[in-house]
Scaffold this active site. Structure first.
Site, PDB file in Angstrom:
ATOM      1  N   SER A   1       0.838  -1.212   0.000  1.00  0.00           N
ATOM      2  CA  SER A   1       0.000   0.000   0.000  1.00  0.00           C
ATOM      3  C   SER A   1       0.865   1.251   0.000  1.00  0.00           C
TER       4      SER A   1
ATOM      5  N   GLU B   1     -14.316  10.411   1.250  1.00  0.00           N
ATOM      6  CA  GLU B   1     -14.796  11.316   2.311  1.00  0.00           C
ATOM      7  C   GLU B   1     -15.619  10.534   3.336  1.00  0.00           C
TER       8      GLU B   1
ATOM      9  N   GLY C   1     -17.227   6.734  -0.211  1.00  0.00           N
ATOM     10  CA  GLY C   1     -16.093   6.721  -1.126  1.00  0.00           C
ATOM     11  C   GLY C   1     -16.429   6.228  -2.521  1.00  0.00           C
TER      12      GLY C   1
ATOM     13  N   ALA D   1      -3.164   2.533  -9.643  1.00  0.00           N
ATOM     14  CA  ALA D   1      -3.017   1.809  -8.368  1.00  0.00           C
ATOM     15  C   ALA D   1      -3.753   0.466  -8.424  1.00  0.00           C
TER      16      ALA D   1
ATOM     17  N   GLU E   1      -9.783   1.210  -3.390  1.00  0.00           N
ATOM     18  CA  GLU E   1      -9.593   1.280  -4.849  1.00  0.00           C
ATOM     19  C   GLU E   1     -10.806   0.736  -5.592  1.00  0.00           C
TER      20      GLU E   1
ATOM     21  N   THR F   1     -14.801  -0.906  -4.418  1.00  0.00           N
ATOM     22  CA  THR F   1     -15.247  -2.164  -3.806  1.00  0.00           C
ATOM     23  C   THR F   1     -15.518  -3.191  -4.912  1.00  0.00           C
TER      24      THR F   1
ATOM     25  N   PHE G   1     -24.940   2.142 -11.367  1.00  0.00           N
ATOM     26  CA  PHE G   1     -24.394   2.466 -10.038  1.00  0.00           C
ATOM     27  C   PHE G   1     -25.498   2.985  -9.128  1.00  0.00           C
TER      28      PHE G   1
HETATM   29  P1  TGC Z   1     -17.835   8.237 -14.853  1.00  0.00           P
HETATM   30  O1  TGC Z   1     -18.836   9.023 -15.617  1.00  0.00           O
HETATM   31  O2  TGC Z   1     -17.773   6.776 -15.032  1.00  0.00           O
HETATM   32  O3  TGC Z   1     -16.372   8.816 -15.180  1.00  0.00           O
HETATM   33  C1  TGC Z   1     -16.051  10.185 -15.204  1.00  0.00           C
HETATM   34  C2  TGC Z   1     -14.926  10.339 -16.216  1.00  0.00           C
HETATM   35  O4  TGC Z   1     -13.784   9.557 -15.821  1.00  0.00           O
HETATM   36  C3  TGC Z   1     -13.512   8.522 -16.780  1.00  0.00           C
HETATM   37  N1  TGC Z   1     -13.191   7.313 -15.995  1.00  0.00           N
HETATM   38  C4  TGC Z   1     -11.963   6.843 -15.842  1.00  0.00           C
HETATM   39  N2  TGC Z   1     -10.787   7.237 -16.337  1.00  0.00           N
HETATM   40  C5  TGC Z   1      -9.695   6.539 -16.000  1.00  0.00           C
HETATM   41  N3  TGC Z   1      -9.725   5.503 -15.157  1.00  0.00           N
HETATM   42  C6  TGC Z   1     -10.884   5.081 -14.615  1.00  0.00           C
HETATM   43  N4  TGC Z   1     -10.885   4.049 -13.760  1.00  0.00           N
HETATM   44  C7  TGC Z   1     -12.079   5.755 -14.957  1.00  0.00           C
HETATM   45  N5  TGC Z   1     -13.388   5.600 -14.625  1.00  0.00           N
HETATM   46  C8  TGC Z   1     -14.048   6.562 -15.280  1.00  0.00           C
HETATM   47  C9  TGC Z   1     -14.778   8.380 -17.594  1.00  0.00           C
HETATM   48  O5  TGC Z   1     -14.487   7.894 -18.877  1.00  0.00           O
HETATM   49  C10 TGC Z   1     -15.295   9.803 -17.599  1.00  0.00           C
HETATM   50  O6  TGC Z   1     -14.537  10.547 -18.534  1.00  0.00           O
HETATM   51  P2  TGC Z   1     -15.248  11.685 -19.431  1.00  0.00           P
HETATM   52  O7  TGC Z   1     -14.136  12.220 -20.278  1.00  0.00           O
HETATM   53  O8  TGC Z   1     -16.312  10.957 -20.200  1.00  0.00           O
HETATM   54  O9  TGC Z   1     -15.802  12.673 -18.455  1.00  0.00           O
HETATM   55  O10 TGC Z   1     -17.976   8.628 -13.333  1.00  0.00           O
HETATM   56  P3  TGC Z   1     -19.036   8.152 -12.259  1.00  0.00           P
HETATM   57  O11 TGC Z   1     -19.246   9.287 -11.333  1.00  0.00           O
HETATM   58  O12 TGC Z   1     -20.224   7.530 -12.932  1.00  0.00           O
HETATM   59  O13 TGC Z   1     -18.231   7.056 -11.425  1.00  0.00           O
HETATM   60  C11 TGC Z   1     -17.987   5.810 -11.845  1.00  0.00           C
HETATM   61  C12 TGC Z   1     -17.363   4.947 -10.724  1.00  0.00           C
HETATM   62  C13 TGC Z   1     -18.408   4.505  -9.717  1.00  0.00           C
HETATM   63  C14 TGC Z   1     -16.797   3.722 -11.436  1.00  0.00           C
HETATM   64  C15 TGC Z   1     -16.237   5.720  -9.996  1.00  0.00           C
HETATM   65  O14 TGC Z   1     -16.743   6.757  -9.270  1.00  0.00           O
HETATM   66  C16 TGC Z   1     -15.421   4.831  -9.093  1.00  0.00           C
HETATM   67  O15 TGC Z   1     -14.456   4.219  -9.547  1.00  0.00           O
HETATM   68  N6  TGC Z   1     -15.734   4.754  -7.742  1.00  0.00           N
HETATM   69  C17 TGC Z   1     -14.891   4.066  -6.787  1.00  0.00           C
HETATM   70  C18 TGC Z   1     -14.022   5.065  -6.060  1.00  0.00           C
HETATM   71  C19 TGC Z   1     -12.709   4.493  -5.629  1.00  0.00           C
HETATM   72  O16 TGC Z   1     -12.217   3.513  -6.150  1.00  0.00           O
HETATM   73  N7  TGC Z   1     -12.039   5.158  -4.708  1.00  0.00           N
HETATM   74  C20 TGC Z   1     -10.701   4.805  -4.330  1.00  0.00           C
HETATM   75  C21 TGC Z   1     -10.070   5.883  -3.491  1.00  0.00           C
HETATM   76  S1  TGC Z   1      -8.313   5.761  -3.390  1.00  0.00           S
HETATM   77  C22 TGC Z   1      -7.992   4.409  -2.509  1.00  0.00           C
HETATM   78  O17 TGC Z   1      -8.805   3.640  -2.146  1.00  0.00           O
HETATM   79  C23 TGC Z   1      -6.566   4.207  -2.211  1.00  0.00           C
HETATM   80  S2  TGC Z   1      -6.173   2.774  -1.372  1.00  0.00           S
HETATM   81  C24 TGC Z   1      -4.510   2.926  -1.500  1.00  0.00           C
HETATM   82  C25 TGC Z   1      -3.725   1.854  -0.907  1.00  0.00           C
HETATM   83  O18 TGC Z   1      -3.491   1.890   0.339  1.00  0.00           O
HETATM   84  O19 TGC Z   1      -3.210   0.980  -1.680  1.00  0.00           O
HETATM   85  P1  FAD Z   2     -19.357   3.207   0.545  1.00  0.00           P
HETATM   86  O1  FAD Z   2     -19.053   3.899  -0.728  1.00  0.00           O
HETATM   87  O2  FAD Z   2     -20.197   3.910   1.536  1.00  0.00           O
HETATM   88  O3  FAD Z   2     -20.030   1.801   0.188  1.00  0.00           O
HETATM   89  C1  FAD Z   2     -20.722   1.022   1.174  1.00  0.00           C
HETATM   90  C2  FAD Z   2     -21.241  -0.272   0.526  1.00  0.00           C
HETATM   91  O4  FAD Z   2     -22.137   0.055  -0.535  1.00  0.00           O
HETATM   92  C3  FAD Z   2     -20.130  -1.115  -0.100  1.00  0.00           C
HETATM   93  O5  FAD Z   2     -20.379  -2.466   0.142  1.00  0.00           O
HETATM   94  C4  FAD Z   2     -20.275  -0.826  -1.586  1.00  0.00           C
HETATM   95  O6  FAD Z   2     -19.814  -1.882  -2.424  1.00  0.00           O
HETATM   96  C5  FAD Z   2     -21.784  -0.657  -1.722  1.00  0.00           C
HETATM   97  N1  FAD Z   2     -22.170   0.149  -2.870  1.00  0.00           N
HETATM   98  C6  FAD Z   2     -21.654   1.341  -3.257  1.00  0.00           C
HETATM   99  N2  FAD Z   2     -22.275   1.780  -4.357  1.00  0.00           N
HETATM  100  C7  FAD Z   2     -23.209   0.853  -4.682  1.00  0.00           C
HETATM  101  C8  FAD Z   2     -24.169   0.724  -5.738  1.00  0.00           C
HETATM  102  N3  FAD Z   2     -24.264   1.659  -6.676  1.00  0.00           N
HETATM  103  N4  FAD Z   2     -24.969  -0.349  -5.754  1.00  0.00           N
HETATM  104  C9  FAD Z   2     -24.851  -1.319  -4.795  1.00  0.00           C
HETATM  105  N5  FAD Z   2     -23.959  -1.261  -3.778  1.00  0.00           N
HETATM  106  C10 FAD Z   2     -23.152  -0.201  -3.742  1.00  0.00           C
HETATM  107  N6  FAD Z   2      -9.369   6.351  -0.037  1.00  0.00           N
HETATM  108  C11 FAD Z   2      -8.600   7.357  -0.542  1.00  0.00           C
HETATM  109  O7  FAD Z   2      -9.095   8.283  -1.153  1.00  0.00           O
HETATM  110  N7  FAD Z   2      -7.248   7.343  -0.362  1.00  0.00           N
HETATM  111  C12 FAD Z   2      -6.621   6.348   0.316  1.00  0.00           C
HETATM  112  O8  FAD Z   2      -5.387   6.356   0.443  1.00  0.00           O
HETATM  113  C13 FAD Z   2      -7.401   5.291   0.866  1.00  0.00           C
HETATM  114  N8  FAD Z   2      -6.814   4.326   1.613  1.00  0.00           N
HETATM  115  C14 FAD Z   2      -7.608   3.391   2.242  1.00  0.00           C
HETATM  116  C15 FAD Z   2      -7.029   2.477   3.135  1.00  0.00           C
HETATM  117  C16 FAD Z   2      -7.820   1.572   3.818  1.00  0.00           C
HETATM  118  C17 FAD Z   2      -7.185   0.630   4.800  1.00  0.00           C
HETATM  119  C18 FAD Z   2      -9.208   1.511   3.562  1.00  0.00           C
HETATM  120  C19 FAD Z   2     -10.074   0.486   4.252  1.00  0.00           C
HETATM  121  C20 FAD Z   2      -9.798   2.407   2.686  1.00  0.00           C
HETATM  122  C21 FAD Z   2      -9.008   3.366   2.027  1.00  0.00           C
HETATM  123  N9  FAD Z   2      -9.583   4.327   1.202  1.00  0.00           N
HETATM  124  C22 FAD Z   2      -8.815   5.338   0.655  1.00  0.00           C
HETATM  125  C23 FAD Z   2     -11.025   4.404   1.069  1.00  0.00           C
HETATM  126  C24 FAD Z   2     -11.617   3.421   0.055  1.00  0.00           C
HETATM  127  O9  FAD Z   2     -11.298   3.781  -1.245  1.00  0.00           O
HETATM  128  C25 FAD Z   2     -13.131   3.407   0.294  1.00  0.00           C
HETATM  129  O10 FAD Z   2     -13.330   2.729   1.517  1.00  0.00           O
HETATM  130  C26 FAD Z   2     -13.893   2.714  -0.808  1.00  0.00           C
HETATM  131  O11 FAD Z   2     -13.824   3.449  -2.011  1.00  0.00           O
HETATM  132  C27 FAD Z   2     -15.385   2.514  -0.435  1.00  0.00           C
HETATM  133  O12 FAD Z   2     -15.933   3.679   0.109  1.00  0.00           O
HETATM  134  P2  FAD Z   2     -16.720   3.621   1.528  1.00  0.00           P
HETATM  135  O13 FAD Z   2     -15.866   2.899   2.475  1.00  0.00           O
HETATM  136  O14 FAD Z   2     -17.133   4.987   1.862  1.00  0.00           O
HETATM  137  O15 FAD Z   2     -18.001   2.724   1.239  1.00  0.00           O
END
Ligand code: TGC
Ligand code: FAD
Length: 394
Positions: A102, A144, A148, A253, A374, A376, A394
């Site tokens: 990570s 947030e 997320g 990532a 990254e 779910t 979604f």
């Molecule tokens: P959506 O309309 O799908 O997309 C908006 C624009 O972005 C483009 N796009 C992407 N581009 C590159 N990579 C991707 N994975 C992309 N996904 C979408 C898309 O083409 C569009 O472009 P444009 O030019 O048409 O505007 O947006 P949406 O709001 O409908 O969201 C889609 C969804 C649900 C898939 C997205 O919000 C999402 O991936 N949600 C999950 C959030 C997430 O993964 N958060 C992670 C936070 S960081 C973290 O967890 C770090 S852990 C680090 C560690 O310790 O290892």
């Molecule tokens: P929520 O978004 O509230 O989701 C709750 C539940 O609802 C989940 O089971 C999900 O799958 C489900 N769900 C969501 N949408 C739908 C849908 N449309 N239909 C049906 N089910 C749905 N984030 C960062 O930005 N930076 C970081 O460095 C980072 N590091 C992390 C490290 C750790 C150890 C952990 C645990 C998390 C980290 N995260 C980070 C956050 C992580 O990316 C979020 O936890 C993740 O994206 C999910 O968001 P949430 O926890 O708010 O769950």
């Protein structure tokens, strides 16, 4: 004349389909170097770190020395490796612990990548060489407290004030948050989402670690707070416009995670296999029992399909034709597979398997985070579903 080669399953890194043969000499050397380092430096201390909720910061300079940060960049003091070499680094690090991987994922994929892709020349010159050396550490603030999965609904806002920006809001579950010298923070502006480089000492910016986690205990996970933080325009990433900016970082990532979790699964397989050879029950080693062989074979099936999927992703990433939905499919598949293997390995070890002395329970608990962060599992299933149906559900 070629000799038929038996599948390699009894080594540290199971390789049933001869993936090693597909690698370049450089990729093999990178893997061997990181593997040796993990064996010597991570494995002896990691159970203790996990138990005592300690991230081993003393290892970070050694990781930098090996060129593990931003390894695919060809400039700013980075190693210029292939994406497959990058994946193998992630695999070996996570064979040690998801917390170590990570740290590297965030530094490389979520901080150096956006600065490299979306930053100004000044920002790149200032941050990238130091981040490659790990004399500066970064974090990535997207998630947030209110959720997320839907980052487009973020509440952190940035308002223009003269030549500066004023940031207000909070980020939660942020890896490396309290360690970081700089946070890549995504905030909503009147023109949509923008990225800001928020520095540790900026007034109004505070961080706090989240404790009492049962997962990723050898990793800092933090909250970030922004109370009227004044950020100069020169600290905004000038080329990042809209949600595509942060989402493109996630693709980097997530790619690394697809490889990383294979390492966790390999560690679990290895411990289960060793135990099955040594444990004598009903007069025979466990590994002589059909059901135990089936369970180990299932583990190898999961590891091998994951390896092949990540290898193919690496190839198409090196060709620059990888689509983010392909990464979603593999992140979902490989995390689920690794979790199943960790859980089954834990069970195979019997009562001893609940001790932190055995790695499967630690990997199993870590993978609960990895399958959530990254994106779910559900989010990745819906991304693939959108590709199949043309409908965003979604
Ligand atoms: P959506 O309309 O799908 O997309 C908006 C624009 O972005 C483009 N796009 C992407 N581009 C590159 N990579 C991707 N994975 C992309 N996904 C979408 C898309 O083409 C569009 O472009 P444009 O030019 O048409 O505007 O947006 P949406 O709001 O409908 O969201 C889609 C969804 C649900 C898939 C997205 O919000 C999402 O991936 N949600 C999950 C959030 C997430 O993964 N958060 C992670 C936070 S960081 C973290 O967890 C770090 S852990 C680090 C560690 O310790 O290892
Ligand atoms: P929520 O978004 O509230 O989701 C709750 C539940 O609802 C989940 O089971 C999900 O799958 C489900 N769900 C969501 N949408 C739908 C849908 N449309 N239909 C049906 N089910 C749905 N984030 C960062 O930005 N930076 C970081 O460095 C980072 N590091 C992390 C490290 C750790 C150890 C952990 C645990 C998390 C980290 N995260 C980070 C956050 C992580 O990316 C979020 O936890 C993740 O994206 C999910 O968001 P949430 O926890 O708010 O769950």
């Amino acid at each position: 004349m070629h000799m038929n080669k038996a599948p390699a399953v009894d080594c540290f890194v199971p390789d049933f389909m001869n993936i090693h043969e597909m690698l370049s000499e450089e990729e093999r050397q990178v893997q061997a170097t990181v593997a040796r380092w993990v064996d010597e430096r991570v494995l002896p201390i990691i159970a203790d770190c996990f138990e005592h909720e300690r991230f081993p910061t003393e290892l970070v300079p050694e990781m930098a020395e090996m060129g593990l940060f931003g390894p695919t960049f060809h400039d700013y003091g980075c190693a210029g490796l292939s994406n497959i070499a990058y994946g193998l680094i992630m695999q070996e690090l996570e064979r040690g612990d998801s917390g170590i991987r990570s740290f590297a994922s965030v530094q490389s994929g979520l901080v150096m990548f956006p600065i490299h892709k979306y930053g100004s020349d000044e920002q790149k010159k200032r941050w990238l060489p130091e981040m490659a050396k790990a004399t500066k550490i970064g974090c990535f603030g997207l998630t947030e407290p209110d959720g997320g999965s839907d980052p487009g609904a973020m509440k952190t806002i940035a308002r223009k004030s003269g030549g500066d920006w004023i940031l207000n809001g909070a980020k939660m579950w942020i890896t490396n948050g309290t360690l970081a010298d700089v946070a890549v923070v995504w905030a909503m502006t009147d023109d949509g989402v923008r990225g800001f480089l928020v520095e540790k000492n900026m007034p109004g910016y505070t961080t706090r670690d989240i404790s009492r986690k049962f997962s990723l205990r050898a990793s800092h996970t933090s909250e970030l707070f922004f109370d009227n933080v004044r950020v100069p325009e020169s600290s905004r990433l000038p080329l990042a416009e809209g949600l595509g900016g942060p989402l493109s970082c996630l693709t980097q990532a997530r790619y690394g995670i697809t490889w990383g979790v294979i390492g966790a699964a390999m560690a679990c397989y290895r411990e289960a296999r060793t135990f099955a050879e040594q444990r004598i029950l009903f007069g025979k080693p466990l590994i002589h029992k059909q059901i135990v062989q089936q369970r180990l074979a299932e583990m190898i099936r999961g590891i091998t399909t994951s390896q092949l999927m990540s290898l193919q992703l690496g190839k198409i990433k090196d060709l620059d034709i990888m689509h983010h939905a392909q990464v979603s499919l593999v992140k979902w598949h490989n995390c689920r597979t690794a979790m199943d293997i960790a859980r089954d390995a834990r069970d195979l070890l019997g009562a001893g398997g609940i001790s932190v002395e055995c790695c499967p329970v630690r990997h199993m608990l870590n993978l609960e985070s990895v399958i959530t962060y990254e994106g779910t599992e559900t989010i990745h299933q819906l991304v693939v579903g959108r590709e199949l149906s043309g409908v965003a559900a979604f």
